[in-house]
Structures are given as C-alpha cells and as structure tokens.
Design an enzyme around this catalytic site. Structure first.
Site, short mmCIF file in Angstrom:
data_model
loop_
_atom_site.label_atom_id
_atom_site.label_comp_id
_atom_site.label_asym_id
_atom_site.label_seq_id
_atom_site.Cartn_x
_atom_site.Cartn_y
_atom_site.Cartn_z
N HIS A 44 22.07 -51.80 -21.74
CA HIS A 44 21.18 -51.17 -22.45
C HIS A 44 21.76 -51.67 -23.81
O HIS A 44 22.13 -52.50 -24.20
CB HIS A 44 21.76 -49.82 -22.49
CG HIS A 44 22.95 -49.34 -22.54
ND1 HIS A 44 23.48 -48.12 -22.93
CD2 HIS A 44 24.06 -49.88 -23.02
CE1 HIS A 44 24.71 -48.14 -22.84
NE2 HIS A 44 25.17 -49.40 -22.66
N GLN A 56 14.06 -52.90 -24.27
CA GLN A 56 14.24 -51.23 -24.63
C GLN A 56 14.46 -51.39 -26.32
O GLN A 56 14.31 -51.94 -26.68
CB GLN A 56 15.85 -50.95 -24.06
CG GLN A 56 16.53 -50.23 -22.59
CD GLN A 56 18.00 -49.33 -22.47
OE1 GLN A 56 18.04 -49.69 -23.24
NE2 GLN A 56 17.63 -48.94 -21.89
N ARG A 76 19.56 -54.76 -15.24
CA ARG A 76 20.48 -54.16 -14.72
C ARG A 76 19.68 -54.20 -12.87
O ARG A 76 19.38 -55.18 -12.44
CB ARG A 76 19.32 -52.39 -14.50
CG ARG A 76 19.19 -52.14 -16.07
CD ARG A 76 19.32 -50.49 -16.21
NE ARG A 76 20.11 -50.44 -17.58
CZ ARG A 76 19.15 -49.45 -17.99
NH1 ARG A 76 18.80 -48.32 -17.30
NH2 ARG A 76 20.16 -49.53 -19.03
N VAL A 108 26.98 -39.76 -26.40
CA VAL A 108 25.88 -38.66 -26.76
C VAL A 108 26.67 -37.22 -27.03
O VAL A 108 27.11 -37.12 -25.54
CB VAL A 108 24.12 -38.67 -27.19
CG1 VAL A 108 23.43 -39.96 -28.17
CG2 VAL A 108 24.21 -38.75 -25.63
N ALA A 123 20.84 -40.75 -31.78
CA ALA A 123 20.45 -41.83 -31.35
C ALA A 123 19.99 -41.54 -30.41
O ALA A 123 19.92 -40.42 -29.69
CB ALA A 123 21.63 -42.69 -30.79
N TRP A 132 24.58 -47.26 -15.00
CA TRP A 132 23.63 -48.51 -15.00
C TRP A 132 24.65 -49.60 -14.40
O TRP A 132 25.24 -49.64 -13.75
CB TRP A 132 24.22 -49.17 -16.54
CG TRP A 132 24.03 -47.66 -17.54
CD1 TRP A 132 23.12 -48.12 -18.39
CD2 TRP A 132 24.74 -47.13 -18.67
NE1 TRP A 132 22.22 -47.48 -18.91
CE2 TRP A 132 23.86 -46.64 -19.48
CE3 TRP A 132 25.65 -46.69 -18.06
CZ2 TRP A 132 23.83 -45.41 -20.15
CZ3 TRP A 132 26.19 -46.02 -19.02
CH2 TRP A 132 25.30 -45.13 -19.64
N1 PHE Z 1 22.30 -46.44 -23.54
C1 PHE Z 1 21.17 -45.59 -22.18
C2 PHE Z 1 20.47 -46.02 -21.45
O1 PHE Z 1 19.86 -46.77 -21.44
C3 PHE Z 1 19.64 -44.55 -23.58
C4 PHE Z 1 20.70 -43.71 -24.50
C5 PHE Z 1 20.17 -44.03 -25.77
C6 PHE Z 1 20.70 -41.93 -24.40
C7 PHE Z 1 21.43 -43.76 -26.79
C8 PHE Z 1 20.89 -41.43 -25.13
C9 PHE Z 1 20.86 -42.18 -26.80
O2 PHE Z 1 20.24 -45.25 -20.95
#
Ligand code: PHE
Length: 340
Positions: free
Chosen positions: A171, A211, A197, A254, A308, A157
């Site tokens: 995020h 998002q 970002r 994850v 998620a 990020w």
């Molecule tokens: N937070 C991640 C992103 O910005 C996306 C994501 C959310 C991936 C939840 C996996 C589970 O890019």
C-alpha cells in the site's frame, strides 16, 4: 541643387512603399528597372553630377550615392524574400498553411489519464504529489504504521516479500512516515504509485494496481475536513455531485478507522449490479491518523491531528469508464487501449 536633393529623398521614400506592394518576381524586376535601371531618375542624376557647378558636386554626389546604396540593399532584401516564397511554391504541392492531419499516434492508458486527473484536482486543493518506492522496507510498510512484527493485522494485506526481506509495497501508506519527516505541518500530500499483492486475479482483483494515498496534518484537523475534502474530490472526478458515507472499519494506522462509500455513480442509487442494489460503492479506507503514527513521523499528537486515506486508482477508472474486468488494464490488448 536643393531640388535635386529633395528629388533624391522622394525617390528613396517612394521606392520603399512601392517595394512593399510587390507580389512576385516579375513585378519586382519591373520596379527595379524603374528605380535602378539605365533610364531611372537616379541614374540620370548620377550621370549629371559631372555637369553640375563645382560647389554642388560633393553634396549631390554624396546624397545620390547614399540613396543608391539604400535602394540596392532594400531591393536585394525583397528579392531574397520573393525568391524564397517562389521556391517553396515550386518545390512541391505542399501547402504549409493546411492544418496537420490527425494521425493515429497511440493512446494514453486510462490509468495514466486518471492519475493526471487526480494530481490536478489535489494540487488545486494545495496538496503536494509524491511517488512511493516500489520496493520498501518493513519499517515503512508496516512498523511505522503501528503494525509491529507479528501483529495479526498484517494479514489484511497479501504481501509479497523479496528474498532479502524487502516488500514490493502492499500500500502507498508506506510513504506516510517519510512525508511527515520531510515536511512540517501543515502537511498536505498525496502519494500515487504501484502497489503489489499476492492475489489470485479475477474480474475484480489484480496483483498489481495503483493506489492513491493522502494525508493532511495540521492543528485542529477533524473528520469533517476529511469528508469535505474527499466529497469534493470525488465530485470532480465524476463531474457530478456525489454523496459520501462513512462506515466503521479497521486499519491499525487510523483511529477511528473508516470505510468511505460513494453514492453509486452508475445508477444514481436506483440500484444496479455494480452497487449490488445498495446504491453505495465502497471506495476507500480512511480515518484520523493514529497518535503512534504521528509520533513516529516526528509530529506531536497533542498539538497536531490529521487524516489519511487510500484508494485504488484502477477501481476509480473502472467506475468512471464502466470497465467490467480489472484484468483489461494489464492485458496489452490494443482493442482495449484504443478506446481511450
Ligand atoms: N493502506 C490502506 C490499504 O491499503 C488504505 C488506508 C490508507 C486506510 C490510509 C486508512 C488510511 O488498504
């Protein structure tokens, strides 16, 4: 005497039904003379009371006065109503029954429209909607998500930092830990909000975007629950049956981590520029919530599991509305917004 009382009753009755039929003040005046005028039956009765035998006077007197009062009241009421209608008609040429003209009173931004749509779909599936904090701390944005300080994956990020060490959230995963602590399983939640970002902007990248995060935690949740939930969601957004495909991907929060792709909604997989002739559109990151993240949220990973996901709302709008440049969203250009 009985005849007089009956006559009085019938006068009262017929005045009521005659009044209902009156359409304007002219007709009304006529009727008032007929019922309450000098030559009316009622006046005649009232005048004749003094000639009645002594014993009949009280009852006829009482009844005729009652009828007079009732008639006066109902005539007054009808007069008021008719005068109001007449003054409305005279006041102007306004016909209050004509439907309002469709005026140009602005447009709802396509992002907002999409957010409403997303909320509706997930709420119907039993999800609760949360909003993130625009600016959050390191723990919620990274550490609680299995990204301790110094972890190289933080580089995924392009993060902004405030001078005080806070983060304009990169995020919406920043809410995962709070939602888990606030609720007990089964937890079904979506988080929709702004993310920021440190991006160089081009037709496909913006520094500020929306998002949509989702989490589902319960006993026995598996990847196939996730695939089913998201497939239904995207089919509803695009109002047609879309196919989804999982690819491996890496996010520290994850395990397994996946990227999800949709069958191209523009060319229906015939191949086009937007899907780079692959037939697939990469749309989100997702996966099974890492045991560390569950534990950090106060949930026992030996008992519960969950999935998620996170996707960009703007990108979904671009695909649905066939918008070629993400920079239109923040341009403030009225020619853009007026199309929605
Ligand atoms: N937070 C991640 C992103 O910005 C996306 C994501 C959310 C991936 C939840 C996996 C589970 O890019």
């Amino acid at each position: 005497m009985n005849d007089t009382l009956k006559l009085l009753e019938s006068i009262e009755k017929s005045s009521g039904s005659d009044l209902k039929k009156v359409k304007n003040l002219k007709e009304f005046e006529k009727l008032r003379t007929q019922y309450l005028g000098r030559k009316s039956k009622l006046t005649k009765i009232l005048r004749s009371i003094q000639n009645l035998p002594q014993k009949d006077r009280p009852s006829v007197g009482k009844k005729s006065n009652e009828v007079r009062k009732a008639l006066e009241a109902s005539f007054l009421k009808t007069q008021g109503e008719l005068e109001q209608i007449q003054s409305l008609n005279e006041a102007s040429d306004i016909d209050v029954t004509i439907p309002a003209l469709k005026k140009h009173i602005g447009h709802i931004h396509p992002n907002t429209q999409m957010i409403w749509r997303i909320q509706d779909i997930f709420q119907l599936m039993g999800f609760e909607v949360f909003e993130p904090y625009d600016i959050d701390d390191d723990y919620h944005t990274f550490t609680s998500l299995n990204l301790p300080e110094g972890h190289p994956a933080r580089d995924i990020w392009d993060t902004f930092w405030t001078e005080e060490g806070f983060i304009p959230i990169t995020h919406t995963s920043s809410m995962q830990n709070r939602v888990m602590k606030m609720r007990k399983p089964p937890i079904r939640a979506v988080v929709i909000g702004h993310t920021f970002r440190n991006e160089r902007t081009d037709p496909r990248h913006e520094h500020t975007l929306f998002q949509c995060e989702g989490i589902y935690v319960d006993k026995g949740i598996t990847l196939s629950d996730m695939i089913g939930t998201l497939k239904i969601f995207f089919s509803k957004v695009f109002e047609k049956d879309v196919k989804v495909k999982l690819d491996p991907d890496y996010f520290p929060f994850v395990e397994p981590g996946n990227g999800m792709a949709l069958s191209c909604t523009l060319c229906d997989q015939k191949g086009c520029r937007v899907c780079k002739y692959t037939g697939w559109l990469e749309i989100l990151g997702c996966g099974m919530i890492h045991p560390f993240v569950l534990r950090e949220g106060g949930i026992d990973p030996d008992v519960y599991s969950g999935f998620a996901w996170g996707f960009g709302v703007d990108r979904l709008v671009m695909l649905r509305e066939k918008i070629e440049d993400i920079r239109h969203f923040h341009s403030g250009d009225l020619r853009f917004i007026r199309q929605f």
